[in-house]
Design an enzyme around this catalytic site. Structure first.
Site, PDB file in Angstrom:
ATOM      1  N   GLU A 154      55.691  25.994 -26.141  1.00  0.00           N
ATOM      2  CA  GLU A 154      56.950  26.656 -26.800  1.00  0.00           C
ATOM      3  C   GLU A 154      57.194  27.958 -26.256  1.00  0.00           C
ATOM      4  O   GLU A 154      56.307  28.948 -26.665  1.00  0.00           O
ATOM      5  CB  GLU A 154      57.167  26.329 -28.259  1.00  0.00           C
ATOM      6  N   CYS A 206      62.470  33.807 -30.411  1.00  0.00           N
ATOM      7  CA  CYS A 206      62.584  33.177 -29.183  1.00  0.00           C
ATOM      8  C   CYS A 206      63.772  32.771 -28.888  1.00  0.00           C
ATOM      9  O   CYS A 206      64.358  32.905 -27.830  1.00  0.00           O
ATOM     10  CB  CYS A 206      61.510  31.923 -29.205  1.00  0.00           C
TER      11      CYS A 206
HETATM   12  P1  NAD Z   1      50.957  36.180 -28.778  1.00  0.00           P
HETATM   13  O1  NAD Z   1      50.406  37.487 -28.070  1.00  0.00           O
HETATM   14  O2  NAD Z   1      50.829  36.239 -30.412  1.00  0.00           O
HETATM   15  O3  NAD Z   1      50.000  34.979 -28.374  1.00  0.00           O
HETATM   16  C1  NAD Z   1      50.020  33.576 -28.928  1.00  0.00           C
HETATM   17  C2  NAD Z   1      48.803  33.012 -28.937  1.00  0.00           C
HETATM   18  O4  NAD Z   1      48.102  33.022 -27.500  1.00  0.00           O
HETATM   19  C3  NAD Z   1      47.708  34.016 -29.808  1.00  0.00           C
HETATM   20  O5  NAD Z   1      46.906  32.966 -30.448  1.00  0.00           O
HETATM   21  C4  NAD Z   1      47.182  34.674 -28.635  1.00  0.00           C
HETATM   22  O6  NAD Z   1      45.748  35.083 -29.178  1.00  0.00           O
HETATM   23  C5  NAD Z   1      46.985  33.785 -27.521  1.00  0.00           C
HETATM   24  N1  NAD Z   1      46.459  34.405 -26.405  1.00  0.00           N
HETATM   25  C6  NAD Z   1      47.180  35.390 -25.697  1.00  0.00           C
HETATM   26  N2  NAD Z   1      46.923  35.818 -24.691  1.00  0.00           N
HETATM   27  C7  NAD Z   1      46.186  34.969 -24.470  1.00  0.00           C
HETATM   28  C8  NAD Z   1      45.382  34.691 -23.279  1.00  0.00           C
HETATM   29  N3  NAD Z   1      45.097  35.367 -22.136  1.00  0.00           N
HETATM   30  N4  NAD Z   1      44.367  33.618 -23.051  1.00  0.00           N
HETATM   31  C9  NAD Z   1      44.404  32.699 -24.042  1.00  0.00           C
HETATM   32  N5  NAD Z   1      45.031  32.702 -25.250  1.00  0.00           N
HETATM   33  C10 NAD Z   1      45.812  33.974 -25.293  1.00  0.00           C
HETATM   34  O7  NAD Z   1      52.331  36.105 -28.661  1.00  0.00           O
HETATM   35  P2  NAD Z   1      53.448  36.443 -27.599  1.00  0.00           P
HETATM   36  O8  NAD Z   1      53.202  36.055 -26.148  1.00  0.00           O
HETATM   37  O9  NAD Z   1      53.510  37.946 -28.183  1.00  0.00           O
HETATM   38  O10 NAD Z   1      54.708  35.746 -28.467  1.00  0.00           O
HETATM   39  C11 NAD Z   1      55.923  36.282 -27.899  1.00  0.00           C
HETATM   40  C12 NAD Z   1      56.607  35.293 -27.083  1.00  0.00           C
HETATM   41  O11 NAD Z   1      56.704  33.886 -27.564  1.00  0.00           O
HETATM   42  C13 NAD Z   1      57.973  35.327 -26.559  1.00  0.00           C
HETATM   43  O12 NAD Z   1      58.286  35.341 -25.188  1.00  0.00           O
HETATM   44  C14 NAD Z   1      58.867  34.298 -27.360  1.00  0.00           C
HETATM   45  O13 NAD Z   1      60.010  33.956 -26.983  1.00  0.00           O
HETATM   46  C15 NAD Z   1      57.854  33.280 -27.401  1.00  0.00           C
HETATM   47  N6  NAD Z   1      58.150  32.458 -28.709  1.00  0.00           N
HETATM   48  C16 NAD Z   1      58.488  31.314 -28.311  1.00  0.00           C
HETATM   49  C17 NAD Z   1      58.782  30.360 -29.383  1.00  0.00           C
HETATM   50  C18 NAD Z   1      59.296  28.936 -29.089  1.00  0.00           C
HETATM   51  O14 NAD Z   1      59.457  28.247 -29.940  1.00  0.00           O
HETATM   52  N7  NAD Z   1      59.956  28.594 -28.036  1.00  0.00           N
HETATM   53  C19 NAD Z   1      58.638  30.850 -30.708  1.00  0.00           C
HETATM   54  C20 NAD Z   1      58.127  31.884 -31.116  1.00  0.00           C
HETATM   55  C21 NAD Z   1      57.937  32.732 -29.751  1.00  0.00           C
END
Ligand code: NAD
Length: 499
Positions: A218, A252
Site C-alpha cells: 500500500e 496517502c
Molecule cells: P515509514 O518510513 O514509517 O516506513 C514504513 C515501514 O517500513 C516501517 O516499519 C519502517 O521501519 C520500514 N522501512 C523503512 N525503510 C526500510 C528499509 N530500507 N528496509 C526495510 N524496511 C524499511 O513510512 P513512510 O514511507 O514514511 O510512509 C509514508 C508513505 O506511505 C507515503 O508515500 C504515503 O503515501 C504512503 N502510505 C500509503 C498508504 C496506503 O494505504 N496506500 C497509507 C499510508 C501511507
C-alpha cells in the site's frame, strides 16, 4: 511472550519469527468463533488504551482525540464486519460445474497462509497497523507487526495493546527501526503487508522474492484532483481544504495537486484559501497558534516538505498562502502553490504535507495526458456537475480509487469497497473480504465423483470415440452454462445409482 524492543540484528529477528511460527498450525485450525473472539479482544484492549493513544498522537503529530477517533472507528467497523461475515468467508465455496468436471465435487477451500508480517507507516499507525492484522487473524495466521519507528510513542502503545490482547504470542509486536525491518524481511514469511513509500516498496518486493512470499503493498504518490468548469467551485474548495489539510496532509489519499479549469481557477484558488483559513485559523490569530492544527511527524519530513515548497518558490512558483515554518515545532503553514512547472520537485515528488499545488488547464484531453504521463495514482478526484466530464475522466485515467464531488472519503467507510493502488501506488487490496483473501490460500479442491464413465477412456491407448469427442469440443460452439448445469445434474443422478 510479549514484545521485543529495539530488535537489532537478523538473527534476533529469526528467533522471534521461530517463536511465533510455532503457533501457525494452531492458528490455522481455529474456528470462526475463536478468531472473532481474538479480534474482539484486540478491539477491547485498544479502546481501553484510548487515553494513551490520544497522548501519543498529540506528541507525534499534534492531533486531537477526534482526529484519531476516526481511525479507531474504521477499525471497529472492520472488526464488526469480520464478525458478521467470517463464518461465511471461511466456508468452502462450490465451483459451478464445467463440461470437464461433470459429476465431480469442485470447490475452493480457504486456508491460512501461515506467517504474516506487517510493516506499517506512521501517519495513521493504528488503522494502518491493525487493519491488516484483523484480516490476518480472520484468515487464521500468526502475525508479527513492526510499527514505524517514526511514531515511537504509538509503536510502544501498539506493542502494549498486542501484548495484552495476545498473551500466548500468536501475534507479536517487534519494535525497532529499519534494521529490525530488514532482519524480519530475511525470515521466511508467507505474506508481507507493507504500507509506506514506493522506494522501500521495491526493497520489500525484492526481499519477498527470496522466499516467494506474497505481498500487499500500500503505497502513495501524487493524487490528482480535477476541478471541471462545471464544478460547484465553492463546494470543491471546501472539501479539498479538508482533504488536503487534515493530518497536515500526511494522508496517502490526500489530493496532492489540483488541475482546475482556467475559467474557474481564480475563484477556486480564493475559495480554497478562504476555506483553509476558516477551518484552521477561525479566530484569525495565525495557524501556528491553533492547538488543533497538526504538525509534521519529524525533522526529516519537515525539511523534505519545506524543501519542496522552497524549491518551487526558488524556481518561480507563487505561494498564494503559506510558506512559513517553525522547525522547533515542526510547523508548516497551510501552503497553496501556483505557477508551477514540471522541473520543480513539488511536481515530481509526493508532497505528503500541508501544501497543495493548483495548476490551471484548458482542455480535458490536457488533463488526461498530464495524469497518464505520471505513475498511476492511489486516488483521483473529480469535481464536476457535468456528468460527461466525470465519465470522460473515469474512462481515460487509472487509479486505485476515484471519487466524484468529494475526496478522502472512499477509504475505510464501506467494507465492500476495497482499498489499494495500481503498480507504483500499490499491489493488492485491503478491507473486508479482500484482506481475508490476501491472507488466505484459496485452495482448489477436486473430489472425484462416482464412476459414471470408465476413467480408462481418457488414458492411452485412446479410443476413436474419445478422440472424436475431443475434436467436437475444440470445434464446437461454447455450451451455455445452464445446459452444463443440467448435464451435470444428470451425471450426478446417474452416479447415485452407480455407487
Ligand atoms: P515509514 O518510513 O514509517 O516506513 C514504513 C515501514 O517500513 C516501517 O516499519 C519502517 O521501519 C520500514 N522501512 C523503512 N525503510 C526500510 C528499509 N530500507 N528496509 C526495510 N524496511 C524499511 O513510512 P513512510 O514511507 O514514511 O510512509 C509514508 C508513505 O506511505 C507515503 O508515500 C504515503 O503515501 C504512503 N502510505 C500509503 C498508504 C496506503 O494505504 N496506500 C497509507 C499510508 C501511507
Amino acid at each position: 511472550m510479549s514484545t521485543v524492543i529495539n530488535l537489532p540484528s537478523g538473527s534476533a529477528a529469526r528467533a522471534v519469527f521461530d517463536r511465533v511460527a510455532r503457533h501457525v498450525p494452531a492458528c490455522a485450525a481455529t474456528s470462526a468463533e475463536t478468531r472473532i473472539a481474538r479480534i474482539r479482544r484486540l478491539m477491547e484492549v485498544m479502546l481501553a488504551a484510548r487515553p494513551r493513544i490520544y497522548e501519543a498522537v498529540k506528541i507525534e503529530r499534534g492531533l486531537t482525540p477526534p482526529d484519531v477517533d476516526g481511525e479507531l472507528v474504521m477499525l471497529k467497523f472492520e472488526a464488526d464486519h469480520i464478525a458478521k461475515n467470517l463464518a461465511d468467508w471461511m466456508s468452502d465455496k462450490p465451483a459451478p460445474p464445467s463440461l470437464m468436471t461433470l459429476g465431480k465435487k469442485c470447490y475452493l477451500h480457504y486456508e491460512a497462509k501461515g506467517m504474516v508480517l506487517v510493516l506499517p507507516s506512521w501517519n495513521a499507525p493504528y488503522v494502518i497497523g491493525f487493519l491488516p492484522l484483523l484480516g490476518a487473524i480472520a484468515a487464521g495466521n500468526a502475525v508479527i507487526i513492526k510499527p514505524s519507528e517514526l511514531a515511537p510513542q504509538s509503536s510502544k502503545v501498539m506493542a502494549d495493546i498486542v501484548a495484552e490482547a495476545f498473551p500466548n504470542g500468536e501475534v507479536v509486536i517487534v519494535e525497532g527501526g529499519v534494521e529490525a525491518a530488514q532482519g524480519l524481511l530475511e525470515c521466511p514469511f508467507n505474506h508481507i503487508f507493507y504500507i509506506g513509500n514506493n522506494t522501500v516498496g521495491r526493497i520489500i518486493m525484492r526481499a519477498a522474492a527470496e522466499h516467494f512470499a506474497s505481498v500487499t503493498l500500500e503505497m502513495g504518490g501524487k493524487n490528482p484532483s480535477i476541478v471541471d468548469a462545471s464544478a460547484d467551485v465553492e463546494d470543491a474548495a471546501l472539501k479539498t481544504a479538508w482533504g488536503r489539510m487534515c493530518n497536515a496532509g500526511q494522508a496517502c489519499i490526500a489530493p496532492d495537486y489540483v488541475l482546475v479549469h482556467e475559467s474557474v481557477a481564480q475563484r477556486y484558488t480564493e475559495a480554497l484559501q478562504r476555506e483553509i483559513t476558516a477551518m484552521y485559523d477561525p479566530k484569525g490569530e495565525g495557524f501556528a497558534k491553533n492547538p488543533e492544527y497538526p504538525r509534521v511527524i519529524n525533522a526529516r519530513h519537515f525539511e523534505r516538505i519545506k524543501g519542496l515548497i522552497e524549491d518551487a518558490r526558488g524556481k518561480g512558483a507563487t505561494l498564494v498562502m503559506g510558506g512559513e515554518y517553525d522547525a522547533t515545532d515542526r510547523y508548516i503553514a497551510p501552503t497553496i502553490v501556483t505557477d508551477v512547472s514540471d522541473d520543480m520537485k513539488i511536481m515530481q515528488e509526493e508532497i505528503f504535507g500541508p501544501a497543495i499545488v493548483i495548476k490551471p488547464y484548458r482542455t480535458r484531453e490536457e488533463v488526461v495526458d498530464y495524469i497518464r504521463r505520471r505513475d498511476k495514482p492511489l486516488a483521483a478526484y473529480v469535481f464536476a456537475k457535468d456528468r460527461s466530464a466525470w465519465e470522460y475522466f473515469l474512462a481515460n485515467t487509472t487509479s486505485g480509487s476515484m471519487v466524484l464531488n468529494h475526496n478522502v472519503v472512499q477509504s475505510g467507510t464501506n467494507p465492500y469497497l476495497p482499498f489499494g493502488g495500481v503498480n507504483h501506488s500499490g499491489i493488492g487490496r485491503l478491507v473486508g473480504f479482500n484482506t481475508f483473501a490476501e491472507c488466505s490460500n484459496a485452495r482448489t479442491v477436486f473430489e472425484e465423483g462416482p464412476p459414471v464413465v470408465d476413467p480408462r477412456t481418457m488414458f492411452p491407448p485412446l479410443t476413436d470415440k474419445y478422440k472424436k469427442q475431443l475434436t467436437q469440443l475444440l470445434d464446437g460452439k461454447p455450451v451455455p452454462d445452464g445446459m452444463v448445469r443440467v448435464i451435470d445434474r444428470v451425471v450426478r443422478t446417474v452416479g447415485l445409482f452407480k455407487r
